[in-house]
Design an enzyme around this catalytic site. Structure first.
Site, PDB file in Angstrom:
ATOM      1  N   CYS A 121     -47.730 -39.050  68.841  1.00 46.08           N
ATOM      2  CA  CYS A 121     -47.362 -40.442  69.014  1.00 46.08           C
ATOM      3  C   CYS A 121     -47.659 -41.016  70.384  1.00 46.08           C
ATOM      4  CB  CYS A 121     -45.459 -40.666  69.138  1.00 46.08           C
ATOM      5  SG  CYS A 121     -45.045 -40.081  67.628  1.00 46.08           S
TER       6      CYS A 121
ATOM      7  N   HIS B 272     -43.336 -47.664  72.599  1.00 41.05           N
ATOM      8  CA  HIS B 272     -43.497 -46.641  71.156  1.00 41.05           C
ATOM      9  C   HIS B 272     -42.231 -47.029  70.513  1.00 41.05           C
ATOM     10  CE1 HIS B 272     -43.821 -43.707  68.359  1.00 41.05           C
ATOM     11  NE2 HIS B 272     -43.224 -42.895  68.877  1.00 41.05           N
TER      12      HIS B 272
ATOM     13  N   ASN C  50     -41.548 -45.803  62.612  1.00 41.67           N
ATOM     14  CA  ASN C  50     -42.372 -44.936  63.737  1.00 41.67           C
ATOM     15  C   ASN C  50     -43.494 -44.858  63.083  1.00 41.67           C
ATOM     16  OD1 ASN C  50     -43.516 -43.118  65.421  1.00 41.67           O
ATOM     17  ND2 ASN C  50     -41.574 -42.037  65.844  1.00 41.67           N
TER      18      ASN C  50
HETATM   19  O1  UT7 Z   1     -41.962 -40.553  67.891  1.00 35.04           O
HETATM   20  C1  UT7 Z   1     -41.210 -39.188  67.715  1.00 35.04           C
HETATM   21  C2  UT7 Z   1     -40.176 -39.102  68.656  1.00 35.04           C
HETATM   22  N1  UT7 Z   1     -38.992 -38.931  68.030  1.00 35.04           N
HETATM   23  C3  UT7 Z   1     -37.724 -39.581  68.332  1.00 35.04           C
HETATM   24  O2  UT7 Z   1     -37.960 -40.422  69.250  1.00 35.04           O
HETATM   25  C4  UT7 Z   1     -36.490 -39.116  67.518  1.00 35.04           C
HETATM   26  C5  UT7 Z   1     -35.422 -39.344  68.680  1.00 35.04           C
HETATM   27  N2  UT7 Z   1     -34.109 -39.082  68.115  1.00 35.04           N
HETATM   28  C6  UT7 Z   1     -33.475 -40.012  67.295  1.00 35.04           C
HETATM   29  O3  UT7 Z   1     -33.785 -40.983  67.258  1.00 35.04           O
HETATM   30  C7  UT7 Z   1     -32.014 -39.605  66.753  1.00 35.04           C
HETATM   31  O4  UT7 Z   1     -31.690 -38.400  67.250  1.00 35.04           O
HETATM   32  C8  UT7 Z   1     -32.203 -39.683  65.510  1.00 35.04           C
HETATM   33  C9  UT7 Z   1     -32.143 -41.145  64.881  1.00 35.04           C
HETATM   34  C10 UT7 Z   1     -33.197 -38.713  64.591  1.00 35.04           C
HETATM   35  C11 UT7 Z   1     -30.866 -38.995  64.775  1.00 35.04           C
HETATM   36  O5  UT7 Z   1     -29.624 -39.761  65.319  1.00 35.04           O
HETATM   37  P1  UT7 Z   1     -28.527 -38.951  65.844  1.00 35.04           P
HETATM   38  O6  UT7 Z   1     -27.540 -39.855  66.281  1.00 35.04           O
HETATM   39  O7  UT7 Z   1     -28.885 -37.881  66.845  1.00 35.04           O
HETATM   40  O8  UT7 Z   1     -27.826 -38.300  64.623  1.00 35.04           O
HETATM   41  P2  UT7 Z   1     -27.571 -36.607  64.341  1.00 35.04           P
HETATM   42  O9  UT7 Z   1     -28.981 -35.978  64.144  1.00 35.04           O
HETATM   43  O10 UT7 Z   1     -26.646 -36.051  65.363  1.00 35.04           O
HETATM   44  O11 UT7 Z   1     -26.926 -36.621  63.105  1.00 35.04           O
HETATM   45  C12 UT7 Z   1     -25.469 -37.382  62.855  1.00 35.04           C
HETATM   46  C13 UT7 Z   1     -24.925 -37.105  61.496  1.00 35.04           C
HETATM   47  C14 UT7 Z   1     -25.330 -35.642  60.821  1.00 35.04           C
HETATM   48  O12 UT7 Z   1     -24.139 -35.539  60.198  1.00 35.04           O
HETATM   49  P3  UT7 Z   1     -22.862 -34.739  60.487  1.00 35.04           P
HETATM   50  O13 UT7 Z   1     -23.474 -33.449  60.955  1.00 35.04           O
HETATM   51  O14 UT7 Z   1     -22.202 -35.312  61.862  1.00 35.04           O
HETATM   52  O15 UT7 Z   1     -21.819 -34.748  59.436  1.00 35.04           O
HETATM   53  C15 UT7 Z   1     -26.463 -35.805  60.181  1.00 35.04           C
HETATM   54  O16 UT7 Z   1     -26.478 -34.875  59.002  1.00 35.04           O
HETATM   55  O17 UT7 Z   1     -25.885 -37.761  60.727  1.00 35.04           O
HETATM   56  C16 UT7 Z   1     -26.288 -37.115  59.549  1.00 35.04           C
HETATM   57  N3  UT7 Z   1     -27.605 -37.844  59.252  1.00 35.04           N
HETATM   58  C17 UT7 Z   1     -27.763 -39.015  58.375  1.00 35.04           C
HETATM   59  N4  UT7 Z   1     -26.969 -39.545  57.658  1.00 35.04           N
HETATM   60  C18 UT7 Z   1     -27.260 -40.443  56.947  1.00 35.04           C
HETATM   61  C19 UT7 Z   1     -28.706 -37.664  59.876  1.00 35.04           C
HETATM   62  N5  UT7 Z   1     -29.705 -38.049  59.053  1.00 35.04           N
HETATM   63  C20 UT7 Z   1     -29.349 -38.985  58.135  1.00 35.04           C
HETATM   64  C21 UT7 Z   1     -29.556 -39.986  57.432  1.00 35.04           C
HETATM   65  N6  UT7 Z   1     -28.580 -40.856  56.614  1.00 35.04           N
HETATM   66  N7  UT7 Z   1     -30.781 -40.493  57.225  1.00 35.04           N
END
Ligand code: UT7
Length: 333
Positions: free
Chosen positions: A115, A255, A285
């Site tokens: 990225c 970004h 993204n």
């Molecule tokens: O350019 C590359 C750079 N990348 C980034 O900048 C990514 C940076 N990270 C993020 O943007 C965030 O960490 C995410 C958007 C990817 C994820 O958000 P989060 O608040 O960190 O969520 P998480 O991974 O902790 O997941 C929370 C919950 C989980 O469920 P449980 O374990 O709490 O029951 C996941 O399984 O959300 C669930 N989950 C989803 N639910 C519905 C994860 N993805 C999804 C989804 N839809 N698409």
């Protein structure tokens, strides 16, 4: 060395026509528009169809920038393409673009910085111009992430989109440098948090062919923690190098990875909403293409007025990250 200043001459972009909304994704994933929108700000993304690839969008973005510049292909001295998922490793995407725009005098090569590709390309391109050896350098960033996503991993596949952006830079005839400051960084010890392997197969005389994994993996939480720490530091350092305060800057052009990360940067800079250029809702993204797409669209839509000063910033796999403080000249398109 007698440093040669750089002018940002023109911008370009190209995205697929096909749009996939968050609601569309609920047909193949256990997800919801509500989860994706509130956690990331994404509402939809543009996705390549079977006949489209990174090269096609890269060529179109390059042609767009060339058309707006008044520069002929023959006058381009170098083409640098940033892509993490090129259609071909070789010929390089840059070589295909060289042919497509008739830049037969240009050297051409690809770089892989995920990225942060366009910020690195800007660093390389401006360094080449600084030597005095190269005058017009075309920078293109193109990614079709959709072809390398694990479409069963809801934690990563909902985040990305496809597209390309281009920036044509040139030796500034008037001696005024449009790059007020630029820094790029890398920390390979964090590499495991976003990966895409191209494992290939061993020679069958050595061992049987193995199933390669050519999919993007991401530990979103770790990336998030890393980025919210490093990105503000990078931006503040860049401003310091430019001898500017946040109040001296007109726009943040970040970004587009996560709206919450962008809002964190906005708060740090104490910028009002109109100073922060966002299109993550429409494109998701798009990796290296993200910064040039949001910059090009910001200018086209009139959200970014010129002349002005903008902070560009990006972060991603590597981990690699970088920021630039740039002058956007009156009439830039
Ligand atoms: O350019 C590359 C750079 N990348 C980034 O900048 C990514 C940076 N990270 C993020 O943007 C965030 O960490 C995410 C958007 C990817 C994820 O958000 P989060 O608040 O960190 O969520 P998480 O991974 O902790 O997941 C929370 C919950 C989980 O469920 P449980 O374990 O709490 O029951 C996941 O399984 O959300 C669930 N989950 C989803 N639910 C519905 C994860 N993805 C999804 C989804 N839809 N698409």
């Amino acid at each position: 060395m007698n440093y040669k200043p750089v002018q940002i001459l023109s911008l370009g972009m190209s995205v697929p026509d096909t749009v996939i909304t968050n609601d569309d994704l609920t047909k193949i994933l256990d997800t919801s528009d509500e989860w994706i929108s509130t956690r990331t700000g994404i509402k939809q993304r543009h996705i390549a169809n079977g006949n489209e690839n990174s090269t096609l969008f890269g060529v179109n973005a390059a042609l767009d920038a060339m058309k707006k510049s008044g520069i002929e292909g023959i006058e381009v001295d170098a083409i640098i393409v940033a892509s993490s998922n090129p259609y071909n490793i070789y010929p390089s995407t840059a070589c295909v673009i060289q042919d497509a725009i008739g830049a037969k005098n240009a050297i051409a090569f690809d770089i892989t910085v995920a990225c942060t590709g366009m910020i690195y390309a800007l660093e390389i391109g401006r360094s080449m111009i600084a030597t005095g050896k190269y005058k017009n350098v075309l920078l293109v960033a193109t990614d079709t992430n959709s072809k390398f996503l694990d479409w069963t991993d809801r934690g990563s596949c909902v985040l990305f989109g496809d597209g390309a952006g281009a920036i044509l830079i040139s030796k500034a005839q008037d001696g005024v440098d449009d790059i007020l400051a630029l820094n790029v960084n890398a920390n390979g010890s964090m590499g495991k948090f976003i990966t895409m392997n191209l494992t290939g197969d061993n020679c069958p005389l050595v061992e049987p062919a193995t199933e390669g994994c050519h999919k993007i993996t991401m530990n979103g939480k770790e990336v998030y923690k890393f980025v919210v720490q490093t990105m503000p530091e990078s931006i503040m350092k860049c401003l310091e190098d430019a001898k500017l305060e946040p109040k001296d800057v007109d726009y943040l052009v970040p970004h587009q990875a996560n709206l919450r990360i962008i809002e964190g940067l906005q708060n740090r800079l104490e910028f009002s909403d109109d100073k922060v250029i966002v299109n993550i809702d429409k494109y998701g993204n798009t990796s290296a293409a993200s910064v040039p797409i949001v910059l090009t669209e910001g200018i086209q839509s009139g959200k970014i007025k010129t002349p002005s000063v903008a902070i560009l910033c990006a972060f991603g796999a590597g981990m690699a990250w970088g920021s630039a403080v740039v002058r956007l000249r009156e009439g830039l398109k």
